[in-house]
Scaffold this active site. Structure first.
Site, PDB file in Angstrom:
ATOM      1  N   ASP A 192      11.465  59.883  -2.098  1.00  0.00           N
ATOM      2  CA  ASP A 192      10.572  59.882  -0.732  1.00  0.00           C
ATOM      3  C   ASP A 192       9.917  61.108  -0.851  1.00  0.00           C
ATOM      4  OD1 ASP A 192      10.101  59.543   2.074  1.00  0.00           O
ATOM      5  OD2 ASP A 192      11.776  58.088   2.030  1.00  0.00           O
ATOM      6  N   HIS A 282       5.318  57.285   1.328  1.00  0.00           N
ATOM      7  CA  HIS A 282       6.415  58.105   1.047  1.00  0.00           C
ATOM      8  C   HIS A 282       6.895  58.731  -0.463  1.00  0.00           C
ATOM      9  CE1 HIS A 282       8.636  57.345   4.860  1.00  0.00           C
ATOM     10  NE2 HIS A 282       7.917  56.310   4.769  1.00  0.00           N
ATOM     11  N   GLU A 342       5.812  52.038   6.222  1.00  0.00           N
ATOM     12  CA  GLU A 342       5.123  53.117   6.889  1.00  0.00           C
ATOM     13  C   GLU A 342       4.079  53.816   6.098  1.00  0.00           C
ATOM     14  OE1 GLU A 342       8.559  54.945   9.646  1.00  0.00           O
ATOM     15  OE2 GLU A 342       8.771  55.417   7.660  1.00  0.00           O
TER      16      GLU A 342
END
Ligand code: ACM
Ligand code: ZN
Length: 758
Positions: A192, A282, A342
């Protein structure tokens, strides 16, 4: 469905009606098994007992059981404890466990079925078998016949090791606990923005540099909470910190050898490991060290949201495939998780390479570009014999026919419906139930236990496409194994039972009682669980004259200490031994201590001395039924100065305290009414809201549930005479979807159907 509940209840009845006096503890299995019968008497495992296996493949299971029972002898064929694989059992991973006067037999439909039977045996054994040292306890077992199998084939936990790192030993400890509660999928979030945790030989900088970072805002928040709560669970373990050229550096990673070892460890326990290398977003731990991966060589290192990789460049796709080529070699399970949640797509709009890709591939927009990237990766996965899992964002821009979605966004209510309608599989991990990094409160356990995977509007055919359930543990504010365990215990056991298919939400209390002896096991295992909430008081209480203050815990082993001067209770503070009589307004701070002396967070509760409030002097016949509700718009962050700078959108009449149909966005609600109570007394008000809310009666603040937060219920009390009393409620939602409700209870804990007028 119905049958399932009945077997659960029957199991409970059978257990309670024939207790065996020479068995150490009563039977309290989690997840509850489907069928159990018990006979009088017991069986004791001898010190020289032999484990017999039907099949060489069972050797790892026998070794595991041998280590647990400290038995060394394993033979092919019949023995004292028999492990048998019988493929003719009907259900996937079904097992039978029979304990009779002459021995123990575990028959499994598969290796995993046998392991599941071993875990049931483990829970039937005295908790002392969890001790690492030599066991001196007599291994006495009840005589039982159990027949059991899971409903869900996917019973998962996800651990984020990027935001904060967990060592191989800590991961193994988690796997051990997962096995105890019959979880069979470990989803490992290995990369991440805040750290890359898996060695990739072709790109050594990923771990040489990408696994280490300067302390960031998440670390600082952990330090702040450490101080505020005086809570050592927020300390960073020393092995994750080093000082380099006067900078404090945080990090860690797994070598490929360590990964293989952990995967094998999980496999022995019947657990598949699903790696996740999250992309295309990410990804800044990688981009920071290989800047060509981004659209504009611009690394967003250390940010929570950041620039994604550039799917317009062929060499970026090559990088992603190279990484996964090494990952595939380490993880035998068929599913691999691509992430894809996201993704901030602003760069893609400006990037000539991305725009070119959109054009040459005939794509409509950046959502379809993301979908193109996911589909390209899926093709590569499939060519390597792997199936692709992705977060539910992979639905956007078009889902391939074969990818499996992992539903996490509770607010995207139809994600599973859409995916399964087109024939795709789904795993459910809705954040409003199964995000175990979210703070727990009095309601959390029951909330997890109440989840019904048979979502409204999902056909039977679609439901069959649901592989199972999973909880996620994101580690932004979880820097230690202690904090991690605190966040998942006991709620993982509620998920275990829901996923197994024997949870009956109407029988929550039965589960809660069965849970009690498990804390004793966790004490022995040195697990840092959340102590069950103290009972006997509200967040804010009222009394008339004098009262007895009580604080009780469902766990008999818990020590409760308290102060009345506002200080945080320590081991030296007054021990609670029974009701404390008070005659004046008093604030208590209670704190629960585990057997090993460690403490949970302190709980403050106020006892306010009141007189019964006089009713309002109004003529009811001049009023309308219901409440007046004013709907405001403002960028609310709390209920302070509620109407200042707020735009009044509408004034309506409503019949209950709830969000009116259609009201959403940056929302403020102000309810005004008279509440009518039937008789003199002290009433309790349970105010549930997401985000914040406040309840006033006669201008007295009864419940303060303010602040930006998820669904949370707080209760307060008020003493009043029968009749009408002026009520006001402020509620806001910070533009992320909300909920609101109010329940009123009499002093005898009965819900009161109150009436409102305005
Ligand atoms: C997620 O919580 N971003 C999957
Ligand atoms: Zn680009």
């Amino acid at each position: 469905m119905k049958l399932r509940w009945i077997t659960g209840i029957m199991a409970a009845l059978l257990i309670s009606s024939c207790s065996a006096p020479d068995v150490a503890e009563e039977i309290a299995l989690i997840p509850q098994v489907r069928e159990i019968t018990q006979q009088q008497g017991s069986y004791t495992i001898k010190a020289n007992a032999v484990i017999g296996i039907s099949d060489e493949n069972l050797q790892p299971a026998a070794t595991y059981l041998g280590a647990m029972l400290q038995l060394a002898k394993i033979e092919k064929g019949n023995a004292d404890i028999n492990l048998i694989v019988d493929g003719s059992l009907t259900n996937t991973d079904e097992y039978r466990l029979e304990i009779n006067k002459s021995g123990i037999t575990i028959t499994g439909q598969s290796y995993r079925g046998v392991m599941l039977g071993i875990q049931t045996l483990r829970q039937l054994l005295p908790a002392e078998i969890e001790k690492k040292s030599v066991v001196n306890t007599k291994l006495v077992l009840p005589l039982v016949n159990i027949s059991d199998h899971p409903r869900e084939q996917w019973r998962g936990l996800m651990l984020d090791v990027s935001r904060h790192f967990f060592t191989p030993a800590e991961v193994k400890e988690l796997l051990d606990i997962m096995a105890l509660y019959k979880f069979n999928k470990f989803h490992w979030h290995l990369s991440d923005d805040q750290g890359w945790r898996i060695e990739i030989k072709k790109y050594p900088l990923l771990t040489e540099k990408g696994a280490f970072r300067k302390l960031n805002s998440q670390d600082r928040e952990c330090m702040r909470m450490r101080k505020e709560q005086q809570n050592p669970d927020f300390d960073f373990p020393a092995d994750r910190i080093k000082v380099v050229e006067n900078d404090t550096i945080y990090g860690g990673f797994y070598t490929q050898e360590e990964i293989k070892d952990i995967v094998a460890y999980a496999g022995q326990r019947g657990i598949d490991v699903i790696p996740e290398i999250d992309m295309p977003g990410h990804f800044s731990a990688a981009i920071a060290n290989y800047p060509y991966l981004a659209c504009f060589n611009q690394a967003g290192w250390g940010h929570t949201f950041s620039a994604p990789i550039c799917p317009g460049k062929d060499e970026v796709l090559e990088f992603c495939k190279d990484v996964y080529s090494e990952v595939f070699q380490l993880f035998p399970f068929e599913y691999v998780h691509l992430g894809a949640d996201e993704v901030e797509k602003d760069n893609w709009k400006k990037c000539p390479n991305c725009q070119k890709r959109i054009k040459t591939e005939g794509l409509k927009d950046e959502f379809e570009l993301q979908s193109w990237f996911v589909k390209s990766m899926e093709k590569f996965f499939n060519e390597n014999g792997k199936k692709l899992l992705g977060w539910d964002e992979i639905l956007e821009g078009g889902l391939s026919e074969t990818a499996t979605i992992m539903w996490w966004r509770s607010w995207v209510k139809d994600a599973v419906h859409r995916a399964t309608a087109q024939g795709n599989n789904a795993v459910m991990a809705p954040n409003s139930y199964f995000y175990f990094d979210y703070a727990a409160d009095v309601k959390t356990l029951q909330n997890v236990y109440s989840f019904n995977p048979e979502l409204e509007g999902l056909s039977k055919e679609q439901f069959n496409k649901v592989l199972g359930l999973q909880a996620n543990i994101w580690a932004e504010w979880i820097p230690s194994r202690e904090r991690m365990q605190y966040m998942i215990f006991p709620r993982m056991t509620a998920l275990a039972e829901v996923a197994w298919g024997t949870a009956n939400p109407a029988e929550f209390e039965n589960y809660r009682q069965r849970l009690v002896p498990h804390f004793n096991r966790w004490d022995i295992m040195n697990i840092n669980y959340r102590i069950p909430d103290l009972e006997g008081f509200e967040s804010k209480n009222v009394f008339i004259g004098s009262t007895d203050v009580t604080a009780t815990c469902i766990l008999p082993s818990v020590e409760i200490r308290y102060t009345t001067d506002g200080s945080v209770p320590t081991k030296e503070s007054t021990l609670y031994t029974g009701p404390v009589n008070i005659t004046e307004t008093t604030t208590f701070t209670f704190r629960s201590f585990r057997k090993n002396g460690t403490a949970d967070v302190p709980v403050k509760t106020e006892f306010v001395k009141q007189e019964l409030a006089e009713p309002a002097n109004v003529d009811k016949s001049t009023l309308k039924e219901g409440l007046q509700c004013k709907i405001y718009e403002k960028k609310y962050v709390n209920c302070e100065n509620f109407t200042d700078g707020a735009k009044l959108l509408n004034t309506i009449s409503v019949d209950k305290v709830a969000i009116p149909q259609g009201a959403k966005g940056w929302l403020g609600l102000e309810f005004d009414a008279y509440i009518e109570v039937p008789e003199d007394g002290i009433y309790s008000f349970a105010l549930l809201s997401d985000d914040g809310s406040r309840l006033y009666i006669n201008d007295y603040l009864v419940v303060d549930n303010d602040g930006a937060h998820g669904p949370r219920e707080l209760s307060g009390q008020y003493a009043m005479k029968a009749g009408l009393h002026a009520l006001k409620i402020h509620y806001f939602d910070g533009n992320n979807g909300g909920s609101l409700g109010l329940k009123v209870y009499s002093s005898s804990k009965q819900e009161v159907a109150v009436k409102y007028f305005h």
